[in-house]
Scaffold this motif. Structure first.
Motif, PDB file in Angstrom:
ATOM      1  N   GLY A 113     -13.512   0.165   0.637  1.00 44.13           N
ATOM      2  CA  GLY A 113     -14.537  -0.519   1.412  1.00 44.13           C
ATOM      3  C   GLY A 113     -15.028  -1.843   0.858  1.00 44.13           C
ATOM      4  O   GLY A 113     -15.003  -2.849   1.573  1.00 44.13           O
ATOM      5  N   PRO A 114     -15.512  -1.891  -0.408  1.00 42.84           N
ATOM      6  CA  PRO A 114     -16.056  -3.151  -0.915  1.00 42.84           C
ATOM      7  C   PRO A 114     -15.048  -4.300  -0.884  1.00 42.84           C
ATOM      8  O   PRO A 114     -15.376  -5.404  -0.457  1.00 42.84           O
ATOM      9  N   ALA A 115     -13.823  -4.048  -1.324  1.00 44.36           N
ATOM     10  CA  ALA A 115     -12.799  -5.095  -1.305  1.00 44.36           C
ATOM     11  C   ALA A 115     -12.508  -5.535   0.126  1.00 44.36           C
ATOM     12  O   ALA A 115     -12.308  -6.730   0.397  1.00 44.36           O
ATOM     13  N   GLY A 116     -12.491  -4.584   1.048  1.00 43.18           N
ATOM     14  CA  GLY A 116     -12.265  -4.921   2.448  1.00 43.18           C
ATOM     15  C   GLY A 116     -13.351  -5.825   2.998  1.00 43.18           C
ATOM     16  O   GLY A 116     -13.071  -6.758   3.775  1.00 43.18           O
ATOM     17  N   ARG A 117     -14.606  -5.579   2.612  1.00 38.64           N
ATOM     18  CA  ARG A 117     -15.710  -6.435   3.076  1.00 38.64           C
ATOM     19  C   ARG A 117     -15.534  -7.860   2.553  1.00 38.64           C
ATOM     20  O   ARG A 117     -15.746  -8.830   3.285  1.00 38.64           O
ATOM     21  N   LEU A 118     -15.115  -7.990   1.300  1.00 37.99           N
ATOM     22  CA  LEU A 118     -14.932  -9.332   0.736  1.00 37.99           C
ATOM     23  C   LEU A 118     -13.752 -10.046   1.383  1.00 37.99           C
ATOM     24  O   LEU A 118     -13.801 -11.263   1.606  1.00 37.99           O
ATOM     25  N   ARG A 119     -12.687  -9.308   1.678  1.00 32.78           N
ATOM     26  CA  ARG A 119     -11.550  -9.922   2.367  1.00 32.78           C
ATOM     27  C   ARG A 119     -11.960 -10.423   3.752  1.00 32.78           C
ATOM     28  O   ARG A 119     -11.540 -11.496   4.196  1.00 32.78           O
ATOM     29  N   THR A 120     -12.768  -9.635   4.431  1.00 33.20           N
ATOM     30  CA  THR A 120     -13.256 -10.045   5.746  1.00 33.20           C
ATOM     31  C   THR A 120     -14.041 -11.342   5.651  1.00 33.20           C
ATOM     32  O   THR A 120     -13.861 -12.272   6.456  1.00 33.20           O
ATOM     33  N   PHE A 121     -14.923 -11.414   4.665  1.00 34.69           N
ATOM     34  CA  PHE A 121     -15.698 -12.637   4.481  1.00 34.69           C
ATOM     35  C   PHE A 121     -14.777 -13.821   4.210  1.00 34.69           C
ATOM     36  O   PHE A 121     -14.951 -14.900   4.800  1.00 34.69           O
ATOM     37  N   CYS A 122     -13.829 -13.654   3.311  1.00 34.41           N
ATOM     38  CA  CYS A 122     -12.925 -14.759   2.967  1.00 34.41           C
ATOM     39  C   CYS A 122     -12.161 -15.245   4.187  1.00 34.41           C
ATOM     40  O   CYS A 122     -11.994 -16.460   4.381  1.00 34.41           O
TER      41      CYS A 122
ATOM     42  N   VAL B 153     -10.421 -15.498  -4.961  1.00 32.34           N
ATOM     43  CA  VAL B 153     -10.959 -14.158  -4.697  1.00 32.34           C
ATOM     44  C   VAL B 153      -9.933 -13.291  -3.983  1.00 32.34           C
ATOM     45  O   VAL B 153      -9.710 -12.133  -4.344  1.00 32.34           O
ATOM     46  N   ARG B 154      -9.274 -13.837  -2.983  1.00 30.39           N
ATOM     47  CA  ARG B 154      -8.275 -13.058  -2.246  1.00 30.39           C
ATOM     48  C   ARG B 154      -7.147 -12.603  -3.165  1.00 30.39           C
ATOM     49  O   ARG B 154      -6.695 -11.458  -3.091  1.00 30.39           O
ATOM     50  N   ALA B 155      -6.702 -13.507  -4.046  1.00 27.16           N
ATOM     51  CA  ALA B 155      -5.620 -13.138  -4.960  1.00 27.16           C
ATOM     52  C   ALA B 155      -6.066 -12.052  -5.927  1.00 27.16           C
ATOM     53  O   ALA B 155      -5.319 -11.106  -6.220  1.00 27.16           O
ATOM     54  N   ALA B 156      -7.297 -12.163  -6.437  1.00 28.38           N
ATOM     55  CA  ALA B 156      -7.805 -11.177  -7.390  1.00 28.38           C
ATOM     56  C   ALA B 156      -7.971  -9.800  -6.751  1.00 28.38           C
ATOM     57  O   ALA B 156      -7.818  -8.776  -7.413  1.00 28.38           O
ATOM     58  N   LEU B 157      -8.249  -9.780  -5.443  1.00 27.60           N
ATOM     59  CA  LEU B 157      -8.498  -8.514  -4.757  1.00 27.60           C
ATOM     60  C   LEU B 157      -7.229  -7.823  -4.264  1.00 27.60           C
ATOM     61  O   LEU B 157      -7.299  -6.687  -3.781  1.00 27.60           O
ATOM     62  N   GLU B 158      -6.085  -8.472  -4.385  1.00 27.11           N
ATOM     63  CA  GLU B 158      -4.847  -7.896  -3.846  1.00 27.11           C
ATOM     64  C   GLU B 158      -4.575  -6.464  -4.307  1.00 27.11           C
ATOM     65  O   GLU B 158      -4.181  -5.620  -3.501  1.00 27.11           O
ATOM     66  N   PRO B 159      -4.778  -6.138  -5.603  1.00 31.96           N
ATOM     67  CA  PRO B 159      -4.475  -4.754  -6.017  1.00 31.96           C
ATOM     68  C   PRO B 159      -5.584  -3.748  -5.734  1.00 31.96           C
ATOM     69  O   PRO B 159      -5.436  -2.564  -6.034  1.00 31.96           O
ATOM     70  N   VAL B 160      -6.698  -4.191  -5.159  1.00 27.07           N
ATOM     71  CA  VAL B 160      -7.865  -3.328  -4.979  1.00 27.07           C
ATOM     72  C   VAL B 160      -7.979  -2.924  -3.517  1.00 27.07           C
ATOM     73  O   VAL B 160      -7.884  -3.760  -2.614  1.00 27.07           O
ATOM     74  N   HIS B 161      -8.187  -1.635  -3.286  1.00 30.81           N
ATOM     75  CA  HIS B 161      -8.337  -1.124  -1.929  1.00 30.81           C
ATOM     76  C   HIS B 161      -9.719  -0.490  -1.785  1.00 30.81           C
ATOM     77  O   HIS B 161     -10.443  -0.304  -2.753  1.00 30.81           O
TER      78      HIS B 161
ATOM     79  N   MET C  83     -15.039   4.552  -6.902  1.00 31.95           N
ATOM     80  CA  MET C  83     -14.603   3.267  -7.449  1.00 31.95           C
ATOM     81  C   MET C  83     -14.778   3.279  -8.954  1.00 31.95           C
ATOM     82  O   MET C  83     -15.846   3.635  -9.459  1.00 31.95           O
ATOM     83  N   ASN C  84     -13.716   2.892  -9.693  1.00 38.95           N
ATOM     84  CA  ASN C  84     -13.815   2.893 -11.139  1.00 38.95           C
ATOM     85  C   ASN C  84     -14.508   1.634 -11.643  1.00 38.95           C
ATOM     86  O   ASN C  84     -14.758   0.686 -10.883  1.00 38.95           O
ATOM     87  N   ARG C  85     -14.792   1.617 -12.951  1.00 37.07           N
ATOM     88  CA  ARG C  85     -15.568   0.518 -13.519  1.00 37.07           C
ATOM     89  C   ARG C  85     -14.832  -0.813 -13.399  1.00 37.07           C
ATOM     90  O   ARG C  85     -15.451  -1.847 -13.091  1.00 37.07           O
ATOM     91  N   ALA C  86     -13.518  -0.815 -13.621  1.00 38.10           N
ATOM     92  CA  ALA C  86     -12.759  -2.066 -13.542  1.00 38.10           C
ATOM     93  C   ALA C  86     -12.840  -2.663 -12.138  1.00 38.10           C
ATOM     94  O   ALA C  86     -12.987  -3.884 -11.972  1.00 38.10           O
ATOM     95  N   GLU C  87     -12.746  -1.808 -11.115  1.00 34.40           N
ATOM     96  CA  GLU C  87     -12.822  -2.305  -9.745  1.00 34.40           C
ATOM     97  C   GLU C  87     -14.226  -2.818  -9.429  1.00 34.40           C
ATOM     98  O   GLU C  87     -14.382  -3.845  -8.755  1.00 34.40           O
ATOM     99  N   SER C  88     -15.250  -2.107  -9.922  1.00 29.82           N
ATOM    100  CA  SER C  88     -16.622  -2.573  -9.705  1.00 29.82           C
ATOM    101  C   SER C  88     -16.842  -3.932 -10.346  1.00 29.82           C
ATOM    102  O   SER C  88     -17.472  -4.824  -9.751  1.00 29.82           O
ATOM    103  N   ARG C  89     -16.316  -4.116 -11.556  1.00 32.20           N
ATOM    104  CA  ARG C  89     -16.461  -5.413 -12.231  1.00 32.20           C
ATOM    105  C   ARG C  89     -15.801  -6.520 -11.416  1.00 32.20           C
ATOM    106  O   ARG C  89     -16.333  -7.628 -11.295  1.00 32.20           O
TER     107      ARG C  89
END
Length: 204
Positions: free
Chosen positions: A41-50, A31-39, A1-7
């Motif tokens: 594990g971490p983004a998937g966990r946040l999508r699940t929560f949302c 949050v869901r809209a902001a995560l659209e371009p990110v794939h 995961m790059n720095r931009a995605e971690s941020r």
């Protein structure tokens, strides 16, 4: 995961770990809209929560938040508590974190203690180098928080897991520290205790 995605993950997790207000559903949508371009594990966990949390009204979300984080010292969002408990040492840890924020020109919300995980995550999103190191320093506490949430079967475990997945793998020292905290709990001190305002809810 790059720095931009971690941020992005850190900022999103910060929003999701703050107390749910009337803007709860708008926050989830943001949050869901902001995560659209990110794939990954971490983004998937946040999508699940949302997705799971979208069924909650703000009132129900607030009640769940309080029962999750404010009623157990093993699920507090105040990260210095895991290592320092309510000892005098915790006061210095809070001072040190506040000084770190100040050194990087950032003044967080004064209504929250500087070790409140959403505050630390926002700092990591704004100042990724120092902020990520701060999160790594508190890796044992994050691991214990995640274990507590998983044991509680809380949907919030997905959010904390997303944060943990942005960090390097735990070192043997991290694992030992987390194991000791899990076995013994945060330290206590009978004299020189912190004022009640500095002790997380659910730990007094």
């Amino acid at each position: 995961m790059n720095r931009a995605e971690s941020r992005l993950i850190h900022q999103a997790a910060s929003l999701l770990l703050c107390y749910p207000g009337e803007d709860w559903r708008q926050r989830l949508d943001l949050v869901r809209a902001a995560l659209e371009p990110v794939h990954g594990g971490p983004a998937g966990r946040l999508r699940t929560f949302c997705a799971d949390a979208a069924v909650l009204t703000p009132i129900a979300a607030g009640a769940e938040y309080v029962s999750t984080f404010d009623r157990s010292r093993r699920r507090t969002l105040h990260m210095t508590y895991y290592a320092d408990g309510d000892t005098r040492r915790r006061g210095q840890s809070l001072v040190d974190i506040k000084a770190l924020y100040r050194a990087h020109g950032w003044q967080p919300d004064l209504r929250e203690l500087p070790d409140y995980l959403p505050v630390m995550l926002e700092f990591a999103a704004r100042v990724p180098g120092a902020g990520s190191r701060l999160l790594r320093d508190h890796r044992p506490g994050l691991d214990l928080l995640l274990a507590g949430l998983a044991s509680h079967r809380s949907r919030y475990a997905a959010v904390v897991e997303a944060v943990v997945l942005t960090l390097p793998r735990p070192t043997p020292a991290d694992r030992r520290a987390a194991g000791e905290l899990a076995a013994l709990g945060p330290p206590r001190e009978s004299v020189g205790r912190l004022p009640a305002s500095a002790v997380p809810k659910g730990t007094r």
